[in-house]
Write a protein that holds these residues in place. Structure first.
Motif, PDB file in Angstrom:
ATOM      1  N   TYR A 187      -5.443   5.838  -0.619  1.00 51.77           N
ATOM      2  CA  TYR A 187      -4.476   4.750  -0.480  1.00 51.77           C
ATOM      3  C   TYR A 187      -4.504   3.952  -1.779  1.00 51.77           C
ATOM      4  O   TYR A 187      -5.579   3.694  -2.340  1.00 51.77           O
ATOM      5  CB  TYR A 187      -4.840   3.845   0.694  1.00 51.77           C
ATOM      6  CG  TYR A 187      -4.837   4.561   2.031  1.00 51.77           C
ATOM      7  CD1 TYR A 187      -3.775   4.430   2.905  1.00 51.77           C
ATOM      8  CD2 TYR A 187      -5.911   5.373   2.406  1.00 51.77           C
ATOM      9  CE1 TYR A 187      -3.764   5.094   4.130  1.00 51.77           C
ATOM     10  CE2 TYR A 187      -5.912   6.042   3.624  1.00 51.77           C
ATOM     11  CZ  TYR A 187      -4.834   5.897   4.478  1.00 51.77           C
ATOM     12  OH  TYR A 187      -4.827   6.561   5.682  1.00 51.77           O
TER      13      TYR A 187
ATOM     14  N   VAL B 180      -5.556   0.314   7.650  1.00 49.88           N
ATOM     15  CA  VAL B 180      -6.158   0.283   6.317  1.00 49.88           C
ATOM     16  C   VAL B 180      -5.696  -1.022   5.681  1.00 49.88           C
ATOM     17  O   VAL B 180      -4.498  -1.264   5.525  1.00 49.88           O
ATOM     18  CB  VAL B 180      -5.723   1.491   5.472  1.00 49.88           C
ATOM     19  CG1 VAL B 180      -6.234   1.341   4.034  1.00 49.88           C
ATOM     20  CG2 VAL B 180      -6.252   2.785   6.083  1.00 49.88           C
ATOM     21  N   TYR B 181      -6.657  -1.852   5.337  1.00 52.15           N
ATOM     22  CA  TYR B 181      -6.385  -3.230   4.897  1.00 52.15           C
ATOM     23  C   TYR B 181      -6.960  -3.443   3.507  1.00 52.15           C
ATOM     24  O   TYR B 181      -8.077  -3.005   3.206  1.00 52.15           O
ATOM     25  CB  TYR B 181      -7.038  -4.200   5.878  1.00 52.15           C
ATOM     26  CG  TYR B 181      -6.924  -5.673   5.515  1.00 52.15           C
ATOM     27  CD1 TYR B 181      -5.988  -6.487   6.139  1.00 52.15           C
ATOM     28  CD2 TYR B 181      -7.773  -6.254   4.573  1.00 52.15           C
ATOM     29  CE1 TYR B 181      -5.892  -7.839   5.824  1.00 52.15           C
ATOM     30  CE2 TYR B 181      -7.680  -7.596   4.250  1.00 52.15           C
ATOM     31  CZ  TYR B 181      -6.735  -8.381   4.882  1.00 52.15           C
ATOM     32  OH  TYR B 181      -6.637  -9.714   4.567  1.00 52.15           O
ATOM     33  N   THR B 182      -6.212  -4.139   2.659  1.00 55.53           N
ATOM     34  CA  THR B 182      -6.746  -4.544   1.361  1.00 55.53           C
ATOM     35  C   THR B 182      -6.324  -5.975   1.057  1.00 55.53           C
ATOM     36  O   THR B 182      -5.258  -6.433   1.495  1.00 55.53           O
ATOM     37  CB  THR B 182      -6.286  -3.600   0.231  1.00 55.53           C
ATOM     38  OG1 THR B 182      -6.971  -3.940  -0.982  1.00 55.53           O
ATOM     39  CG2 THR B 182      -4.787  -3.680  -0.010  1.00 55.53           C
TER      40      THR B 182
ATOM     41  N   ALA C 296      -8.424   3.257  -2.541  1.00 53.71           N
ATOM     42  CA  ALA C 296      -9.535   3.567  -1.638  1.00 53.71           C
ATOM     43  C   ALA C 296      -9.344   4.978  -1.115  1.00 53.71           C
ATOM     44  O   ALA C 296      -8.227   5.369  -0.760  1.00 53.71           O
ATOM     45  CB  ALA C 296      -9.585   2.574  -0.481  1.00 53.71           C
TER      46      ALA C 296
ATOM     47  N   TRP D  94      -2.652 -10.162   0.798  1.00 53.41           N
ATOM     48  CA  TRP D  94      -3.169  -9.002   1.518  1.00 53.41           C
ATOM     49  C   TRP D  94      -2.021  -8.096   1.932  1.00 53.41           C
ATOM     50  O   TRP D  94      -0.847  -8.498   1.932  1.00 53.41           O
ATOM     51  CB  TRP D  94      -3.957  -9.443   2.759  1.00 53.41           C
ATOM     52  CG  TRP D  94      -3.148 -10.291   3.707  1.00 53.41           C
ATOM     53  CD1 TRP D  94      -3.043 -11.654   3.698  1.00 53.41           C
ATOM     54  CD2 TRP D  94      -2.285  -9.831   4.760  1.00 53.41           C
ATOM     55  NE1 TRP D  94      -2.178 -12.082   4.679  1.00 53.41           N
ATOM     56  CE2 TRP D  94      -1.699 -10.983   5.353  1.00 53.41           C
ATOM     57  CE3 TRP D  94      -1.962  -8.576   5.262  1.00 53.41           C
ATOM     58  CZ2 TRP D  94      -0.804 -10.899   6.415  1.00 53.41           C
ATOM     59  CZ3 TRP D  94      -1.068  -8.489   6.328  1.00 53.41           C
ATOM     60  CH2 TRP D  94      -0.504  -9.644   6.898  1.00 53.41           C
TER      61      TRP D  94
ATOM     62  N   GLN E 215     -10.371  -6.988  -5.741  1.00 50.72           N
ATOM     63  CA  GLN E 215      -9.703  -6.372  -4.600  1.00 50.72           C
ATOM     64  C   GLN E 215     -10.700  -5.544  -3.793  1.00 50.72           C
ATOM     65  O   GLN E 215     -11.530  -4.828  -4.360  1.00 50.72           O
ATOM     66  CB  GLN E 215      -8.559  -5.480  -5.095  1.00 50.72           C
ATOM     67  CG  GLN E 215      -7.711  -4.865  -3.998  1.00 50.72           C
ATOM     68  CD  GLN E 215      -6.516  -4.097  -4.545  1.00 50.72           C
ATOM     69  OE1 GLN E 215      -6.316  -4.015  -5.755  1.00 50.72           O
ATOM     70  NE2 GLN E 215      -5.716  -3.523  -3.662  1.00 50.72           N
ATOM     71  N   LYS E 216     -10.623  -5.668  -2.458  1.00 53.41           N
ATOM     72  CA  LYS E 216     -11.481  -4.881  -1.572  1.00 53.41           C
ATOM     73  C   LYS E 216     -10.649  -4.281  -0.445  1.00 53.41           C
ATOM     74  O   LYS E 216      -9.576  -4.791  -0.116  1.00 53.41           O
ATOM     75  CB  LYS E 216     -12.607  -5.747  -0.981  1.00 53.41           C
ATOM     76  CG  LYS E 216     -13.668  -6.144  -1.987  1.00 53.41           C
ATOM     77  CD  LYS E 216     -14.759  -6.997  -1.355  1.00 53.41           C
ATOM     78  CE  LYS E 216     -15.744  -6.191  -0.558  1.00 53.41           C
ATOM     79  NZ  LYS E 216     -16.906  -6.996  -0.098  1.00 53.41           N
ATOM     80  N   TRP E 217     -11.191  -3.198   0.164  1.00 52.10           N
ATOM     81  CA  TRP E 217     -10.507  -2.448   1.222  1.00 52.10           C
ATOM     82  C   TRP E 217     -11.412  -2.318   2.441  1.00 52.10           C
ATOM     83  O   TRP E 217     -12.634  -2.233   2.319  1.00 52.10           O
ATOM     84  CB  TRP E 217     -10.168  -1.040   0.740  1.00 52.10           C
ATOM     85  CG  TRP E 217      -9.229  -0.944  -0.419  1.00 52.10           C
ATOM     86  CD1 TRP E 217      -9.511  -1.199  -1.733  1.00 52.10           C
ATOM     87  CD2 TRP E 217      -7.861  -0.527  -0.375  1.00 52.10           C
ATOM     88  NE1 TRP E 217      -8.411  -0.973  -2.512  1.00 52.10           N
ATOM     89  CE2 TRP E 217      -7.381  -0.556  -1.704  1.00 52.10           C
ATOM     90  CE3 TRP E 217      -7.001  -0.127   0.648  1.00 52.10           C
ATOM     91  CZ2 TRP E 217      -6.073  -0.196  -2.032  1.00 52.10           C
ATOM     92  CZ3 TRP E 217      -5.700   0.227   0.319  1.00 52.10           C
ATOM     93  CH2 TRP E 217      -5.245   0.189  -0.997  1.00 52.10           C
TER      94      TRP E 217
ATOM     95  N   ILE F 281       0.835  -1.199   0.000  1.00 45.39           N
ATOM     96  CA  ILE F 281       0.000   0.000   0.000  1.00 45.39           C
ATOM     97  C   ILE F 281       0.871   1.252   0.000  1.00 45.39           C
ATOM     98  O   ILE F 281       1.828   1.353   0.769  1.00 45.39           O
ATOM     99  CB  ILE F 281      -0.933   0.023   1.227  1.00 45.39           C
ATOM    100  CG1 ILE F 281      -1.928  -1.140   1.160  1.00 45.39           C
ATOM    101  CG2 ILE F 281      -1.677   1.355   1.322  1.00 45.39           C
ATOM    102  CD1 ILE F 281      -2.792  -1.275   2.403  1.00 45.39           C
TER     103      ILE F 281
ATOM    104  N   MET G 110      -1.505  -4.200   4.599  1.00 45.61           N
ATOM    105  CA  MET G 110      -2.183  -3.196   5.411  1.00 45.61           C
ATOM    106  C   MET G 110      -1.183  -2.165   5.921  1.00 45.61           C
ATOM    107  O   MET G 110       0.028  -2.418   5.954  1.00 45.61           O
ATOM    108  CB  MET G 110      -2.938  -3.845   6.574  1.00 45.61           C
ATOM    109  CG  MET G 110      -2.117  -4.674   7.522  1.00 45.61           C
ATOM    110  SD  MET G 110      -3.200  -5.523   8.724  1.00 45.61           S
ATOM    111  CE  MET G 110      -1.979  -6.153   9.885  1.00 45.61           C
TER     112      MET G 110
END
Length: 243
Positions: free
Chosen positions: A151, A205-207, A191, A225, A162-164, A131, A227
């Protein structure tokens, strides 16, 4: 006796069609053409063979599918009559590899009338992401309500989604953040998050990258993943005590 003609075999993987003429089907002699299809662990491979064009003559076609790994190990076999469709869900634990899918079609009324073909399908587990955060990782809960902080990661691989999320600290099991986790804050490779009104505290903040068919049907754990930490602070007090 009616003459049975078997058409050249077509295998369709996704939107990619491959045609080949492989008359010798021994494992050492057949080089399966690349279908161009890339799937992730947890995804479902769906292909279709040729439709039976001889049914009007009372002829049935048997479809015998064999899926093998890159080392030749047989992963799955299925046999259908007058049903040209085949599907297989790649295990979540699979690594980056290549599958070979072979189809043999036989006219059941004359078992000497046989045709076959194969394609290769790539299985790719995405690499870990990284990130790129804003310049600061500390934000005030009273900042403007329309202010957002962006981000980003590298481009999302085409064969995954992909999701956040903004997750409270600590994140005890980063590899176990489900695709179905509520309140995502973004999709794709970026995001934009607003911290106005967020409860003060430590966050991440995680993706994550997930299989294309992740969701209610299962296979909802991240394939990769990353973060980055965030601190949200409250407006300091302004009380003046006169002694």
């Amino acid at each position: 006796m009616a003459l049975v003609l078997l058409m050249c075999l077509f295998l369709v993987a996704g939107t990619n069609a491959v045609v080949a003429d492989n008359t010798d089907t021994s494992a050492d002699s057949v080089r399966c053409p690349d279908s161009g299809k890339v799937v992730a662990p947890g995804d479902t491979i769906s292909v279709t063979g040729p439709s039976n064009t001889q049914s009007g003559l009372g002829i049935q076609w048997e479809y015998y599918w064999t899926l093998t790994s890159s080392d030749g190990t047989v992963i799955d076999t299925q046999t259908y009559v007058d049903n040209p469709a085949y599907s297989y869900t790649v295990p979540d634990t699979e690594t980056t590899t290549t599958y070979k899918l072979n189809l043999m079609v036989t006219a059941l009324n004359d078992i000497t009338c046989v045709n076959s073909n194969c394609v290769s399908i790539s299985v790719n587990k995405p690499s870990e992401c990284e990130i790129t955060p804003p310049d600061s990782n500390t934000f005030c809960t009273a900042e403007a309500s329309n202010l957002r902080h962006t981000y980003t990661t590298g481009a999302t691989p085409m064969h995954v989604q992909q999701k956040w999320w903004l997750l409270s600290d600590p994140v005890s099991n980063p590899g176990g953040v489900s695709f179905n986790t509520p309140n995502p804050v973004g999709t794709g490779n970026s995001a934009s998050i607003k911290y106005s009104g967020v409860t003060p505290g430590k966050y991440w903040v995680y993706t994550g990258y997930y299989a294309k068919n992740a969701g209610q049907a299962g296979h909802d754990m991240p394939l990769a993943w990353c973060m980055t930490p965030v601190i949200v602070v409250a407006v300091p007090g302004n009380t003046i005590t006169v002694s």
